[in-house]
Scaffold this motif. Structure first.
Motif, mmCIF file in Angstrom:
data_model
loop_
_atom_site.group_PDB
_atom_site.id
_atom_site.type_symbol
_atom_site.label_atom_id
_atom_site.label_comp_id
_atom_site.label_asym_id
_atom_site.label_seq_id
_atom_site.Cartn_x
_atom_site.Cartn_y
_atom_site.Cartn_z
ATOM 1 N N ARG B 10 0.852 -1.269 0.101
ATOM 2 C CA ARG B 10 -0.091 -0.183 0.186
ATOM 3 C C ARG B 10 0.885 1.252 0.009
ATOM 4 N NH1 ARG B 10 -3.788 -1.947 3.750
ATOM 5 N NH2 ARG B 10 -3.305 -0.350 5.325
ATOM 6 N N VAL B 11 2.032 1.069 0.702
ATOM 7 C CA VAL B 11 2.980 2.216 0.974
ATOM 8 C C VAL B 11 3.459 2.609 -0.586
ATOM 9 C CG1 VAL B 11 5.028 3.173 1.802
ATOM 10 C CG2 VAL B 11 3.230 2.187 3.297
ATOM 11 N N LEU B 12 3.862 1.634 -1.070
ATOM 12 C CA LEU B 12 4.722 1.568 -2.423
ATOM 13 C C LEU B 12 3.765 2.176 -3.488
ATOM 14 C CD1 LEU B 12 6.856 -1.691 -2.548
ATOM 15 C CD2 LEU B 12 7.451 0.827 -2.748
ATOM 16 N N ARG B 13 2.486 1.754 -3.368
ATOM 17 C CA ARG B 13 1.508 2.146 -4.444
ATOM 18 C C ARG B 13 0.843 3.560 -4.042
ATOM 19 N NH1 ARG B 13 -1.526 -3.153 -5.558
ATOM 20 N NH2 ARG B 13 0.187 -4.572 -6.183
ATOM 21 N N HIS B 14 1.244 3.972 -2.824
ATOM 22 C CA HIS B 14 0.686 5.767 -2.522
ATOM 23 C C HIS B 14 1.088 6.329 -3.420
ATOM 24 C CE1 HIS B 14 -1.067 8.729 -0.260
ATOM 25 N NE2 HIS B 14 -1.699 7.785 0.310
ATOM 26 N N PRO B 15 0.173 7.239 -3.912
ATOM 27 C CA PRO B 15 0.583 8.362 -4.983
ATOM 28 C C PRO B 15 1.439 9.152 -4.534
ATOM 29 C CG PRO B 15 -1.933 8.491 -4.711
ATOM 30 C CD PRO B 15 -1.315 7.279 -3.892
ATOM 31 N N LEU B 16 1.288 9.517 -3.060
ATOM 32 C CA LEU B 16 2.281 10.530 -2.412
ATOM 33 C C LEU B 16 3.641 10.070 -2.023
ATOM 34 C CD1 LEU B 16 -0.157 12.186 -0.014
ATOM 35 C CD2 LEU B 16 0.787 13.243 -1.879
ATOM 36 N N LEU B 17 3.893 8.772 -2.358
ATOM 37 C CA LEU B 17 5.319 8.097 -1.948
ATOM 38 C C LEU B 17 6.399 8.788 -2.702
ATOM 39 C CD1 LEU B 17 6.988 5.963 -0.807
ATOM 40 C CD2 LEU B 17 6.637 4.613 -2.934
ATOM 41 N N TRP B 18 6.202 9.260 -4.155
ATOM 42 C CA TRP B 18 7.082 9.623 -4.700
ATOM 43 C C TRP B 18 7.614 11.028 -4.619
ATOM 44 C CZ3 TRP B 18 10.214 6.151 -6.253
ATOM 45 C CH2 TRP B 18 9.891 4.764 -6.434
ATOM 46 N N PRO B 19 6.605 11.880 -4.495
ATOM 47 C CA PRO B 19 6.861 13.476 -4.171
ATOM 48 C C PRO B 19 7.390 13.545 -2.804
ATOM 49 C CG PRO B 19 4.489 12.905 -4.720
ATOM 50 C CD PRO B 19 4.800 11.718 -4.679
ATOM 51 N N VAL B 20 6.689 12.734 -1.731
ATOM 52 C CA VAL B 20 7.484 12.800 -0.499
ATOM 53 C C VAL B 20 8.867 12.323 -0.454
ATOM 54 C CG1 VAL B 20 7.336 11.783 1.855
ATOM 55 C CG2 VAL B 20 5.435 12.411 0.934
ATOM 56 N N LEU B 21 9.056 11.324 -1.259
ATOM 57 C CA LEU B 21 10.615 10.837 -1.280
ATOM 58 C C LEU B 21 11.456 11.942 -1.798
ATOM 59 C CD1 LEU B 21 11.437 7.953 -0.438
ATOM 60 C CD2 LEU B 21 11.491 7.487 -3.002
ATOM 61 N N ALA B 22 10.992 12.418 -2.885
ATOM 62 C CA ALA B 22 11.707 13.479 -3.328
ATOM 63 C C ALA B 22 12.045 14.666 -2.546
ATOM 64 C CB ALA B 22 10.785 14.203 -4.853
ATOM 65 N N LEU B 23 10.908 15.237 -1.886
ATOM 66 C CA LEU B 23 11.331 15.912 -0.745
ATOM 67 C C LEU B 23 12.428 15.683 0.143
ATOM 68 C CD1 LEU B 23 10.235 18.802 0.280
ATOM 69 C CD2 LEU B 23 8.654 17.677 1.631
ATOM 70 N N VAL B 24 12.118 14.334 0.672
ATOM 71 C CA VAL B 24 13.282 13.919 1.888
ATOM 72 C C VAL B 24 14.240 13.912 1.247
ATOM 73 C CG1 VAL B 24 13.926 12.007 3.151
ATOM 74 C CG2 VAL B 24 11.422 12.756 2.952
ATOM 75 N N VAL B 25 14.554 13.413 -0.204
ATOM 76 C CA VAL B 25 16.024 13.382 -0.629
ATOM 77 C C VAL B 25 16.532 14.845 -0.821
ATOM 78 C CG1 VAL B 25 17.361 12.883 -2.669
ATOM 79 C CG2 VAL B 25 15.592 11.456 -1.937
ATOM 80 N N LEU B 26 15.780 15.595 -1.095
ATOM 81 C CA LEU B 26 16.465 17.111 -1.293
ATOM 82 C C LEU B 26 16.890 17.880 0.248
ATOM 83 C CD1 LEU B 26 16.651 19.269 -3.686
ATOM 84 C CD2 LEU B 26 14.625 20.136 -3.141
ATOM 85 N N LEU B 324 10.768 9.951 -11.828
ATOM 86 C CA LEU B 324 10.507 9.263 -10.831
ATOM 87 C C LEU B 324 8.872 8.984 -10.903
ATOM 88 C CD1 LEU B 324 12.268 10.323 -7.509
ATOM 89 C CD2 LEU B 324 12.021 8.024 -8.652
ATOM 90 N N GLN B 325 7.966 9.893 -11.267
ATOM 91 C CA GLN B 325 6.721 9.837 -11.074
ATOM 92 C C GLN B 325 5.941 9.211 -12.475
ATOM 93 O OE1 GLN B 325 4.633 11.725 -8.610
ATOM 94 N NE2 GLN B 325 5.078 13.675 -9.032
ATOM 95 N N SER B 326 6.799 8.961 -13.449
ATOM 96 C CA SER B 326 6.335 8.269 -14.584
ATOM 97 C C SER B 326 6.237 6.871 -14.371
ATOM 98 C CB SER B 326 7.193 8.646 -15.722
ATOM 99 O OG SER B 326 7.324 7.401 -16.712
ATOM 100 N N PRO B 327 4.822 6.188 -14.675
ATOM 101 C CA PRO B 327 4.835 4.787 -14.219
ATOM 102 C C PRO B 327 5.905 3.936 -15.026
ATOM 103 C CG PRO B 327 2.670 5.860 -14.841
ATOM 104 C CD PRO B 327 3.936 6.864 -14.905
ATOM 105 N N LYS B 328 6.110 4.520 -16.409
ATOM 106 C CA LYS B 328 6.950 3.706 -17.161
ATOM 107 C C LYS B 328 8.319 3.548 -16.729
ATOM 108 C CE LYS B 328 4.918 3.697 -21.675
ATOM 109 N NZ LYS B 328 4.743 4.256 -23.121
ATOM 110 N N VAL B 329 8.763 4.498 -16.099
ATOM 111 C CA VAL B 329 10.196 4.548 -15.583
ATOM 112 C C VAL B 329 10.232 3.839 -14.143
ATOM 113 C CG1 VAL B 329 12.053 5.865 -14.525
ATOM 114 C CG2 VAL B 329 10.681 6.704 -16.755
ATOM 115 N N ARG B 330 9.084 3.879 -13.472
ATOM 116 C CA ARG B 330 9.180 3.320 -12.238
ATOM 117 C C ARG B 330 9.035 1.633 -12.529
ATOM 118 N NH1 ARG B 330 4.237 5.373 -8.819
ATOM 119 N NH2 ARG B 330 4.228 7.324 -9.931
#
Lengths: 332, 351
Positions: B10-26, B324-330
């Motif tokens: 569920r976490v992996l598929r959560h749409p907010l995962l990638w934006p939050v991850l990007a923010l954390v990395v930054l 990162l957000q693109s489903p194909k790249v993911r």
């Protein structure tokens, strides 16, 4: 149907906007240039982008009146094509001399060649053009941004003991740059670096663009203040960024002008006020009041006298006491 | 499938995962370069530090992006927000300067109310062009984007107008309960929007209009009113943002205030996972997106990127996040593929 009418209506409104840009040159008629000895000058202004520019316009209009020169004035609203159109219309009207402040540096050869072919001398004000053919214009009247940067740097060198606010022997300078790539930003930075190289204890520890705006200056200064290193001196490449930075410094619990010495360039009214209030320590003037000099040059050119290809605007610098004195008469 | 999914899935598929991850990395990049980046201390009775500055400076983008999220959800776009922000600031500042008592609280409140009313009217004008006249949103709002800056310059005579009103200044520089007021205001608008759209049917109706305005109209949804409303709301949000920006420096520069903020806002919306094709939106995603934009702006001076490379750095980061957000790249990164990726996309309606 309604849809089409409205689209047409908005198109008309938009083009009306475009026309007002060069509307003022149509009123002068086409045959005012004369042989009766009076001088007609066509001036193509950049636009009304800031208080500095407005003061510049006012200075040119007033000094033309004082000098008895008939001035045709257009405002290009920051667009090169408007300015080229205005210059062409001046050529058609056979004005005696054309002056303008180029919006951008390049792309002027064609229209300036037309002026040259028509035998109308051209004077550049405030900004230069980038052309290999220097015969296209008689003179370029304006500030030397490198000198401005040098004056600012020289102040730090001259006041090194005072500028070292934490007394550790090293003077840490942060710099707020203007818009990246703009001539004033490049040249002021260069002049400043050049001047402070005379004293090895003075070092620029951080430098970042604040886009010549108060908001930009404030946000970048906030970041500089968070870095944890002590800052002795701030050099802001214009007043506005300096004014924004002052707010950031105050929010950090420091006293601008004391804990951090501040030097800016321009000397607009708000900047002079801050200088007089003790929040800024030193301002290098970049004067927009080049009207009288311009009229002088125009007369000389038309009398067939030789003029220098590069003429500097008469400018000064202000410390806090001088600012208090000059403030009541400040026009811009 | 969703009911059998484990927590990790569920976490992996959560749409907010990638934006939050990007923010954390930054944020982590910042800490690595400047270890004191997270330091927060008390200063004159309020919190002071990089993170506080970031949330404070994110307020204007967040406000504009909230309005933009709803507009984009109806498959529209609002390019005029920067110009509306400039008009809002110009109106408020000239009214404060022209008032009898420049420093009074009532002066500030009246000026701001007046400015926001103007902005709602301007937003409604956009809505009128889009919903009643049927002009494409990008063109309809382009008109005000171009003309609006002219209007704000006319209001201020092309001058930088400086105001001296402590109450107005507090909009951006004030603190409530040690937190920046600007962020609290933006957060307030965020919560209100969330309640209005997610606790009522409004959000669903907006999405319905975004998926197919004609079909939703036939189904009894008043598409026209909804479109009109979201543009007016976007105008209001842009107006508040304009006030915050002006209050930040106690001045309005009609030339530069809110310049390109529409692009930052659109970027925040997209990073947050709202589709530009309309039909679904995520307000929380937009919040994360706005924080990301503000963090990016702080990162540049913090890690000392030379001015000439600012835009390049931003571009690289934004491209990376979009990839990162693109489903194909993911899908390329996914070790165990759990069926085709299409159903995952389809159920991606976010909270």
């Amino acid at each position: 149907m309604l849809k089409k009418t409205l689209i047409a209506a908005s198109a008309i409104t938009l083009s009306a906007f475009a026309f007002t840009a060069c509307g003022s040159d149509s009123e002068g008629g086409s045959s005012t240039a004369s042989d009766d000895g009076s001088i007609t000058m066509g001036f193509a202004q950049v636009g009304a982008e800031s208080g500095w520019r407005t003061a510049n316009t006012k200075s040119i209009q007033e000094s033309a009146k004082d000098a008895g020169i008939d001035l045709k004035f257009t405002d290009a609203q920051g667009k090169q094509e408007n300015q080229i159109q205005a210059i062409r219309s001046y050529i058609q009207q056979k004005v005696d001399v054309i002056a303008f402040s180029p919006v951008v540096e390049t792309g002027w050869d064609a229209v300036l060649n037309e002026a040259k072919a028509a035998g109308i001398p051209v004077i550049l004000t405030d900004r230069a053009v980038d052309s290999k053919d220097t015969s296209l214009y008689k003179s370029f009247l304006g500030s030397d941004f490198v000198v401005e940067g040098q004056k600012a740097g020289q102040w730090v060198v001259d006041n090194a003991a005072d500028a070292d606010t934490d007394g550790d022997g090293a003077i840490n300078v942060v710099q707020l740059e203007g818009t990246t790539g703009a001539a004033p930003a490049i040249d002021r930075g260069e002049g400043f670096a050049d001047a402070i190289s005379a004293d090895p204890s003075i070092k620029v520890v951080a430098s970042q663009t604040g886009d010549f705006t108060r908001d930009g200056g404030k946000q970048v200064m906030e970041s500089f203040l968070q870095s944890g290193d002590h800052i002795d001196v701030l050099f802001a490449q214009n007043d506005d960024m300096g004014l924004g930075a002052i707010e950031a410094i105050e929010a950090a619990g420091l006293t601008p002008g004391k804990d951090i010495k501040i030097i800016t360039v321009d000397a607009v009214h708000d900047g002079m006020q801050a200088l007089s209030d003790g929040k800024i320590n030193f301002i290098v003037e970049c004067s927009p009041l080049l009207g009288p000099q311009l009229m002088d040059i125009a007369k000389k050119v038309l009398d067939g006298e030789d003029v220098e290809p590069r003429i500097l605007t008469e400018e000064t610098t202000f410390d806090q006491a001088q600012a208090t004195e000059a403030l009541p008469d400040r026009q811009y | 499938m969703p009911e059998t999914a484990t927590l990790t899935q569920r976490v992996l598929r959560h749409p907010l995962l990638w934006p939050v991850l990007a923010l954390v990395v930054l944020l982590l990049i910042n800490v690595v370069v400047k270890p004191n980046f997270f330091d927060i201390r008390m200063q004159d009775g309020h919190l002071y530090g990089n993170l506080v500055d970031i949330v404070r400076n994110s307020a204007p983008v967040l406000l504009v992006a909230l309005g933009m999220t709803l507009v984009i959800a109806t498959r529209g776009i609002d390019l005029s927000v920067g110009a509306i922000a400039a008009i809002s600031a110009a109106v408020a500042c000239t009214r404060i300067v022209g008032a009898g008592d420049e420093a009074a609280l009532t002066t500030a409140v009246l000026a701001c109310t007046y400015a926001l009313a103007v902005c709602i009217v301007l937003g409604a004008w956009n809505g009128f062009l889009v919903s009643v006249v049927g002009i494409q949103p990008i063109i309809a709002t382009l008109i005000l984007m171009v003309a609006g800056r002219g209007i704000s310059m006319a209001i201020t005579d092309g001058q930088i107008t400086t105001v001296r009103n402590g109450w107005f200044s507090d909009l951006a520089s004030g603190y409530v309960l040690t937190l920046p007021l600007a962020f609290i205001i933006a957060l307030g608008v965020f919560v209100l929007t969330a309640i209005l759209t997610r606790r009522t049917a409004l959000g669903m109706l907006i999405e319905a209009v975004g998926i197919n305005p004609e079909a939703s109209r036939l189904a009894g949804v008043r598409s026209r009113t909804i479109i009109w409303t979201v543009y007016a709301f976007s105008g209001f949000c842009a107006g508040v943002a304009g006030l915050v920006i002006a209050a930040n420096t106690n001045s309005v520069n009609a030339n530069s205030l809110g310049l390109w903020i529409e692009l930052d806002a659109i970027l925040a919306v997209v990073i947050g996972g709202t589709s530009l094709a309309g039909g679904r939106f995520s307000l929380t995603g937009t919040l994360v997106g706005a924080l990301f934009i503000a963090t990016l702006a702080r990162t540049i001076p913090n890690i000392g990127i030379p001015s000439e490379l600012n835009y390049l750095f931003k571009a690289v980061v934004v491209i990376a996040v979009c990839l990162l957000q693109s489903p194909k790249v993911r899908a390329l990164f996914r070790v165990h593929r759990r069926g085709p990726s299409v159903p995952v996309l389809a159920k991606g309606s976010a909270a």
